[in-house]
Scaffold this motif. Structure first.
Motif, PDB file in Angstrom:
ATOM      1  N   VAL A 171      36.062   6.570  32.352  1.00 27.25           N
ATOM      2  CA  VAL A 171      34.869   5.211  32.384  1.00 27.25           C
ATOM      3  C   VAL A 171      33.801   4.938  31.549  1.00 27.25           C
ATOM      4  CG1 VAL A 171      34.081   3.675  34.324  1.00 27.25           C
ATOM      5  CG2 VAL A 171      35.917   5.246  34.658  1.00 27.25           C
ATOM      6  N   ALA A 172      34.197   4.072  30.278  1.00 29.91           N
ATOM      7  CA  ALA A 172      32.790   3.806  29.955  1.00 29.91           C
ATOM      8  C   ALA A 172      31.923   3.102  30.330  1.00 29.91           C
ATOM      9  CB  ALA A 172      32.956   3.280  28.576  1.00 29.91           C
ATOM     10  N   ALA A 173      32.240   1.974  31.087  1.00 30.92           N
ATOM     11  CA  ALA A 173      31.094   0.782  32.275  1.00 30.92           C
ATOM     12  C   ALA A 173      31.878   0.544  33.255  1.00 30.92           C
ATOM     13  CB  ALA A 173      31.341  -0.145  30.969  1.00 30.92           C
ATOM     14  N   ASP A 174      31.485   0.769  34.547  1.00 28.95           N
ATOM     15  CA  ASP A 174      31.942  -0.147  35.186  1.00 28.95           C
ATOM     16  C   ASP A 174      31.763  -1.553  35.613  1.00 28.95           C
ATOM     17  OD1 ASP A 174      29.334   0.166  36.045  1.00 28.95           O
ATOM     18  OD2 ASP A 174      29.327   1.084  37.843  1.00 28.95           O
ATOM     19  N   LEU A 175      31.318  -2.095  35.321  1.00 28.88           N
ATOM     20  CA  LEU A 175      31.114  -3.885  35.062  1.00 28.88           C
ATOM     21  C   LEU A 175      30.204  -4.065  36.486  1.00 28.88           C
ATOM     22  CD1 LEU A 175      33.978  -4.516  32.947  1.00 28.88           C
ATOM     23  CD2 LEU A 175      31.968  -4.054  31.934  1.00 28.88           C
ATOM     24  N   PRO A 176      29.552  -3.961  36.959  1.00 27.37           N
ATOM     25  CA  PRO A 176      29.217  -3.918  39.237  1.00 27.37           C
ATOM     26  C   PRO A 176      29.118  -5.064  38.799  1.00 27.37           C
ATOM     27  CG  PRO A 176      27.475  -3.633  37.180  1.00 27.37           C
ATOM     28  CD  PRO A 176      28.490  -4.029  36.571  1.00 27.37           C
ATOM     29  N   LEU A 177      29.827  -6.272  38.386  1.00 25.41           N
ATOM     30  CA  LEU A 177      29.962  -7.764  38.737  1.00 25.41           C
ATOM     31  C   LEU A 177      31.151  -8.039  38.765  1.00 25.41           C
ATOM     32  CD1 LEU A 177      26.682  -9.944  37.654  1.00 25.41           C
ATOM     33  CD2 LEU A 177      26.850  -8.514  39.641  1.00 25.41           C
ATOM     34  N   ASP A 178      32.071  -7.464  38.253  1.00 30.64           N
ATOM     35  CA  ASP A 178      33.218  -7.803  37.791  1.00 30.64           C
ATOM     36  C   ASP A 178      33.855  -6.790  39.056  1.00 30.64           C
ATOM     37  OD1 ASP A 178      36.178  -7.541  37.287  1.00 30.64           O
ATOM     38  OD2 ASP A 178      35.943  -8.430  35.349  1.00 30.64           O
ATOM     39  N   PRO A 179      35.034  -7.623  40.505  1.00 31.19           N
ATOM     40  CA  PRO A 179      35.263  -6.685  41.485  1.00 31.19           C
ATOM     41  C   PRO A 179      37.124  -6.372  40.519  1.00 31.19           C
ATOM     42  CG  PRO A 179      36.362  -8.981  41.081  1.00 31.19           C
ATOM     43  CD  PRO A 179      35.536  -9.347  40.458  1.00 31.19           C
ATOM     44  N   ASP A 180      37.418  -5.929  40.066  1.00 27.42           N
ATOM     45  CA  ASP A 180      38.517  -6.249  39.923  1.00 27.42           C
ATOM     46  C   ASP A 180      38.497  -4.818  38.281  1.00 27.42           C
ATOM     47  OD1 ASP A 180      39.571  -7.485  41.115  1.00 27.42           O
ATOM     48  OD2 ASP A 180      39.732  -9.039  40.113  1.00 27.42           O
ATOM     49  N   HIS A 181      37.697  -4.691  37.852  1.00 24.42           N
ATOM     50  CA  HIS A 181      37.957  -4.084  35.978  1.00 24.42           C
ATOM     51  C   HIS A 181      36.886  -2.809  35.596  1.00 24.42           C
ATOM     52  CE1 HIS A 181      39.831  -8.062  35.069  1.00 24.42           C
ATOM     53  NE2 HIS A 181      40.855  -7.188  34.821  1.00 24.42           N
ATOM     54  N   VAL A 182      37.439  -1.827  34.919  1.00 25.90           N
ATOM     55  CA  VAL A 182      36.721  -1.186  34.345  1.00 25.90           C
ATOM     56  C   VAL A 182      36.838  -0.925  33.098  1.00 25.90           C
ATOM     57  CG1 VAL A 182      35.832  -0.197  36.399  1.00 25.90           C
ATOM     58  CG2 VAL A 182      37.907   0.708  34.780  1.00 25.90           C
ATOM     59  N   ILE A 183      35.845  -0.468  31.888  1.00 26.17           N
ATOM     60  CA  ILE A 183      36.109  -0.260  30.359  1.00 26.17           C
ATOM     61  C   ILE A 183      36.078   1.187  30.246  1.00 26.17           C
ATOM     62  CG2 ILE A 183      36.127  -0.483  28.098  1.00 26.17           C
ATOM     63  CD1 ILE A 183      34.139  -3.002  29.491  1.00 26.17           C
ATOM     64  N   ILE A 184      37.703   1.620  30.073  1.00 26.69           N
ATOM     65  CA  ILE A 184      37.583   3.244  29.822  1.00 26.69           C
ATOM     66  C   ILE A 184      37.295   3.534  28.508  1.00 26.69           C
ATOM     67  CG2 ILE A 184      39.260   2.882  31.965  1.00 26.69           C
ATOM     68  CD1 ILE A 184      41.387   3.005  30.453  1.00 26.69           C
ATOM     69  N   ARG A 185      37.752   4.576  28.281  1.00 22.31           N
ATOM     70  CA  ARG A 185      37.227   5.015  26.759  1.00 22.31           C
ATOM     71  C   ARG A 185      37.796   6.328  26.384  1.00 22.31           C
ATOM     72  NH1 ARG A 185      33.589   9.211  23.892  1.00 22.31           N
ATOM     73  NH2 ARG A 185      33.874   8.396  21.718  1.00 22.31           N
ATOM     74  N   ARG A 186      39.606   5.801  25.661  1.00 20.70           N
ATOM     75  CA  ARG A 186      40.073   7.189  25.242  1.00 20.70           C
ATOM     76  C   ARG A 186      40.083   7.654  24.226  1.00 20.70           C
ATOM     77  NH1 ARG A 186      43.681   9.951  28.237  1.00 20.70           N
ATOM     78  NH2 ARG A 186      44.372   8.612  29.627  1.00 20.70           N
ATOM     79  N   LEU A 187      39.932   9.290  24.305  1.00 19.10           N
ATOM     80  CA  LEU A 187      39.206   9.991  22.956  1.00 19.10           C
ATOM     81  C   LEU A 187      40.256  10.180  22.597  1.00 19.10           C
ATOM     82  CD1 LEU A 187      37.317  10.693  20.921  1.00 19.10           C
ATOM     83  CD2 LEU A 187      36.655  12.606  22.173  1.00 19.10           C
ATOM     84  N   ASN A 188      40.304   9.754  21.174  1.00 16.81           N
ATOM     85  CA  ASN A 188      41.538  11.177  20.669  1.00 16.81           C
ATOM     86  C   ASN A 188      40.817  12.884  19.583  1.00 16.81           C
ATOM     87  OD1 ASN A 188      43.367  12.743  18.546  1.00 16.81           O
ATOM     88  ND2 ASN A 188      44.439  10.702  18.223  1.00 16.81           N
ATOM     89  N   ALA A 189      41.465  13.699  20.506  1.00 20.12           N
ATOM     90  CA  ALA A 189      40.485  14.965  20.168  1.00 20.12           C
ATOM     91  C   ALA A 189      40.787  15.526  19.731  1.00 20.12           C
ATOM     92  CB  ALA A 189      41.156  15.747  21.481  1.00 20.12           C
ATOM     93  N   MET A 190      41.699  14.814  18.676  1.00 26.51           N
ATOM     94  CA  MET A 190      41.979  15.730  16.987  1.00 26.51           C
ATOM     95  C   MET A 190      41.031  15.150  15.942  1.00 26.51           C
ATOM     96  SD  MET A 190      45.981  16.291  17.240  1.00 26.51           S
ATOM     97  CE  MET A 190      46.654  15.640  17.278  1.00 26.51           C
ATOM     98  N   THR A 191      41.284  13.361  16.060  1.00 24.70           N
ATOM     99  CA  THR A 191      40.490  12.669  15.326  1.00 24.70           C
ATOM    100  C   THR A 191      38.950  11.789  15.341  1.00 24.70           C
ATOM    101  OG1 THR A 191      41.189  10.541  15.745  1.00 24.70           O
ATOM    102  CG2 THR A 191      43.260  11.549  14.403  1.00 24.70           C
ATOM    103  N   LEU A 192      38.527  12.743  16.569  1.00 22.32           N
ATOM    104  CA  LEU A 192      37.535  11.831  17.382  1.00 22.32           C
ATOM    105  C   LEU A 192      37.350  10.035  17.432  1.00 22.32           C
ATOM    106  CD1 LEU A 192      35.193  14.427  16.413  1.00 22.32           C
ATOM    107  CD2 LEU A 192      36.693  14.708  18.310  1.00 22.32           C
ATOM    108  N   SER A 193      38.584  10.241  17.269  1.00 20.38           N
ATOM    109  CA  SER A 193      39.079   8.387  16.983  1.00 20.38           C
ATOM    110  C   SER A 193      38.864   8.074  18.602  1.00 20.38           C
ATOM    111  CB  SER A 193      39.500   8.162  16.107  1.00 20.38           C
ATOM    112  OG  SER A 193      40.925   7.886  16.610  1.00 20.38           O
ATOM    113  N   SER A 194      38.120   7.073  18.592  1.00 18.39           N
ATOM    114  CA  SER A 194      38.928   6.204  20.436  1.00 18.39           C
ATOM    115  C   SER A 194      38.485   5.172  20.412  1.00 18.39           C
ATOM    116  CB  SER A 194      36.391   6.327  20.711  1.00 18.39           C
ATOM    117  OG  SER A 194      35.966   7.824  21.275  1.00 18.39           O
ATOM    118  N   SER A 195      39.422   4.358  21.636  1.00 17.66           N
ATOM    119  CA  SER A 195      39.873   2.855  21.772  1.00 17.66           C
ATOM    120  C   SER A 195      39.203   2.594  23.727  1.00 17.66           C
ATOM    121  CB  SER A 195      40.816   3.440  22.012  1.00 17.66           C
ATOM    122  OG  SER A 195      42.032   3.359  20.927  1.00 17.66           O
ATOM    123  N   TYR A 196      38.755   1.676  23.480  1.00 21.18           N
ATOM    124  CA  TYR A 196      38.024   1.539  24.517  1.00 21.18           C
ATOM    125  C   TYR A 196      38.685   0.053  25.270  1.00 21.18           C
ATOM    126  CZ  TYR A 196      33.484   3.160  22.781  1.00 21.18           C
ATOM    127  OH  TYR A 196      33.497   4.274  22.221  1.00 21.18           O
TER     128      TYR A 196
END
Length: 675
Positions: A171-196
């Motif tokens: 979990v990259a950000a939990d957005l405390p005022l948003d009742p439904d959403h968080v932001i997640i980070r997915r790291l590609n372990a081979m290329t070290l690129s990230s998707s948010y």
């Protein structure tokens, strides 16, 4: 609180409380430190209606963990409990929001890594698979967390396994005022690129926000709506170094603009961390040590590209480690206080009068321990907090509508009177550098009792530090309850004590870094604390290297050494120091100095080496090679622990095995007559 903390650090080491007027040598049984605590990993949901923790699984005799959830509206009711499975064991839990709980499980896995996960560069095949689950307060079902976004991204079966081996969902950000959403980070372990991705906890739907290559990342989200405010980028420059660049969004144009004052070469190892934004002025809060040995908080204006004339928040003796911003509707984004790297490692100074008054009220309830607020509801109607100290295992409490409830004591079988709180001390190294240390003594010891058998206990890392609170490894309590003095030197190369001390360890492995440990032993002797003929060194990971190095250094002050998962071959660890190529380039060159494997003919004291056979961070060959090279020269023992990884948590059986061997070795084989 600040005054009280500074005062406590000035207390003379010779003083003892009335409860400690008599030396108490009451060894804590090995199993009492090895078994799973009754409660750990405690958190509260954003709505304040649910508390989540790991507990000792019922009926397991504290051998296994379980996931537990409490209804805050009825804390008198027993929690909902799900035990770990036969193979997959719970190792972490976190309450989120929208009746969702994140739980992490782990199990042994053996096979070809295929370029994935820690250990891939050293040919490891025995490691662990991590699985992240989402469940609800009733724990009625467990789903693989954030799985839908992987399907949307077209992740292959091989990459699925790679993600499990690397444990790269977070979990990259939990957005405390948003009742439904968080932001997640997915790291590609081979290329070290990230998707948010923006993730809906209620529907499992995802929305792609930003794809970053291996040299880019998000540095700050807007906590109000999740917009990306600040990005970081890494750019190669001359001399194998990289430039760390900070880009802040220009809200008028929508473009991210490089901020030159926030740019620095990575090898300088400055702290430049954008930790928040003042919504009224548009200025940003930046924690940096660009202007001081210690990190401090500055205001930064991205329009004029200028820092404030001086720090807006600072501690006179320690670095600021974090800014505490309000997360509830009534105090949202207000500066409530800051964290700093004091004796306990992460202490709090409250600026907000309401938070300060609440802290003082809780402190008054537990005057002999440290109280840490973990979470609270808007208006402070419910507060979750932890009470602990160097002598007191953590207990967790809830104050709700003025009523205090004990949620659980992690280790109620340990008597704090058998231990003594740890003190922050300073001593001078042979070249004049001032070295911090954390000194733990047997309960009730007075200088008039005479010098003690002593353990010099350097931390791992080495780019890390110790704190004076409860030692989660159990090693400090294990040793002091048996009558040993324990000094944990914060030797040069340690981080968290200022930039100068950290940089002073560059390329000094086994050299000046090692001198700092030896000088700590000499200081203890001069203070009448340590018996010069009864001193040993014991460390794990980098601390294990220090113990191995002591074995081959002439005229060391130690009677014996104990090395857990220690590095012995600098030539091999330097090239494979980190899975991250940027980290290898920036700090790999600092892993230099005296190489123990090139000096095994100088071995001159007994050593016990212990190492897990699933350690992929410091592979087992470091211990086996050193053991084989010296066992004909000095008394040497090697203990290989089945299924143990490098880092905690370890299974209780693994802790029992290593602690029992440490106790036996110190008593029987640490030089003539033992320690």
């Amino acid at each position: 609180m600040l005054k009280r903390t500074l005062f406590s650090l000035a207390i003379s080491l010779g003083l003892a409380s009335a409860a400690q007027a008599e030396l108490r040598i009451n060894p804590i049984p090995v199993n009492d430190l090895a078994r799973e605590p009754n409660i750990q990993s405690v958190s509260m949901s954003a709505e304040g209606d649910l508390i989540v923790a790991l507990i000792a699984s019922p009926g397991s005799n504290n051998e296994e963990t379980a996931l537990a959830t409490w209804d805050v509206n009825d804390l008198s009711a027993p929690p909902v409990v799900t035990p770990s499975g036969d193979r997959m064991k719970f190792i972490f839990a976190q309450a989120l929001k929208a009746d969702r709980i994140l739980a992490v499980g782990r199990q042994e896995w053996t096979g070809q890594l295929g370029g994935c996960g820690e250990g891939r560069t050293v040919g490891a095949t025995a490691t662990f698979v991590n699985q992240v689950y989402l469940t609800n307060g009733a724990q009625s079902e467990f789903d693989e967390a954030f799985a839908s976004n992987r399907r949307n991204l077209g992740v292959s079966r091989d990459m699925e396994r790679c993600l499990q081996l690397a444990g790269t969902a977070s979990v990259a950000a939990d957005l405390p005022l948003d009742p439904d959403h968080v932001i997640i980070r997915r790291l590609n372990a081979m290329t070290l690129s990230s998707s948010y991705l923006r993730y809906n906890l209620r529907t499992d739907q995802t929305e792609m926000m930003y794809r970053a290559n291996g040299r880019a990342s998000v540095a700050l989200f807007d906590p109000r709506n999740g917009d990306i405010l600040v990005r970081s980028e890494i750019e190669p420059i001359e001399g194998d170094d990289f430039l760390a660049k900070t880009l802040i969004i220009n809200e008028a144009t929508g473009e991210y603009e490089e901020q030159e004052p926030l740019t620095y070469p990575l090898r300088s190892r400055h702290t430049v961390e954008v930790v928040g934004r003042d919504e009224a002025s548009g200025q940003y809060y930046v924690i940096t040590d660009q202007f001081s040995d210690l990190a401090q908080v500055y205001a930064y204006d991205p329009q004029t590209r200028q820092y404030s004339d001086g720090p807006i928040l600072a501690h006179p003796r320690f670095s600021v480690t974090g800014l505490i911003l309000g997360r509830k509707p009534s105090n949202f984004n207000q500066v409530l206080g800051f964290r700093y790297g004091g004796a306990n490692g992460n202490e709090v100074y409250w600026i907000d009068p309401t938070m300060s008054a609440t802290q003082e009220t809780l402190d008054a309830l537990f005057p002999s321990a440290r109280v840490q607020m973990l979470d609270y509801t808007d208006g402070l109607g419910t507060v979750l907090f932890q009470v602990s100290s160097g002598s007191t295992p953590a207990s967790y409490y809830v104050v709700r509508d003025g009523q205090l409830t004990l949620l659980g004591n992690s280790r109620p079988w340990i008597d704090p009177n058998d231990l003594r709180d740890t003190e922050l001390v300073y001593y001078t190294a042979r070249d004049g550098m001032r070295i911090p240390g954390l000194l733990s003594l047997p309960a009730g010891w007075e200088p008039s009792d005479g010098p003690l058998p002593t353990i010099i206990h350097p931390h791992g890392g080495p780019w890390a530090r110790d704190g004076a609170g409860w030692d989660g490894s159990g090693w400090t309590q294990f040793l002091t309850s048996r009558g040993y003095a324990v000094l944990r030197p914060q030797y040069r190369g340690s981080s968290g004590w200022g930039l100068n001390l950290w940089r002073a360890g560059d390329a000094q492995w086994g050299l000046a870094m090692q001198d700092d440990k030896d000088d700590g032993a000499a200081w203890l002797v001069s203070e009448g604390i340590a018996d010069p003929d009864r001193i040993a060194i014991f460390g794990y990971s980098y601390g294990g290297f220090a113990a191995i190095a002591a074995t081959v250094r002439d005229n060391s002050p130690y009677q014996c050494a104990i090395a857990g998962a220690g590095v012995s071959d600098l030539a091999r660890i330097g090239g494979n120091w980190s899975e991250n190529p940027l980290q290898r380039a920036v700090q790999g060159w600092t892993v230099r100095g005296m190489d123990p494997m090139e000096n095994t003919e100088h071995a001159n004291i007994p050593i016990l080496l212990f190492h897990g056979d699933r350690d992929v961070r410091v592979p087992l060959f470091h211990s086996t090679a050193f053991y084989n090279a010296i066992r004909g020269r000095v008394h040497a023992e090697l203990l290989v622990i089945e299924d143990q990884p490098h880092s905690l948590p370890w299974y209780p059986r693994q802790q029992r095995e290593s602690l029992a061997e440490i106790e036996r070795f110190l008593a029987e084989d640490c030089g003539p007559g033992g320690l």
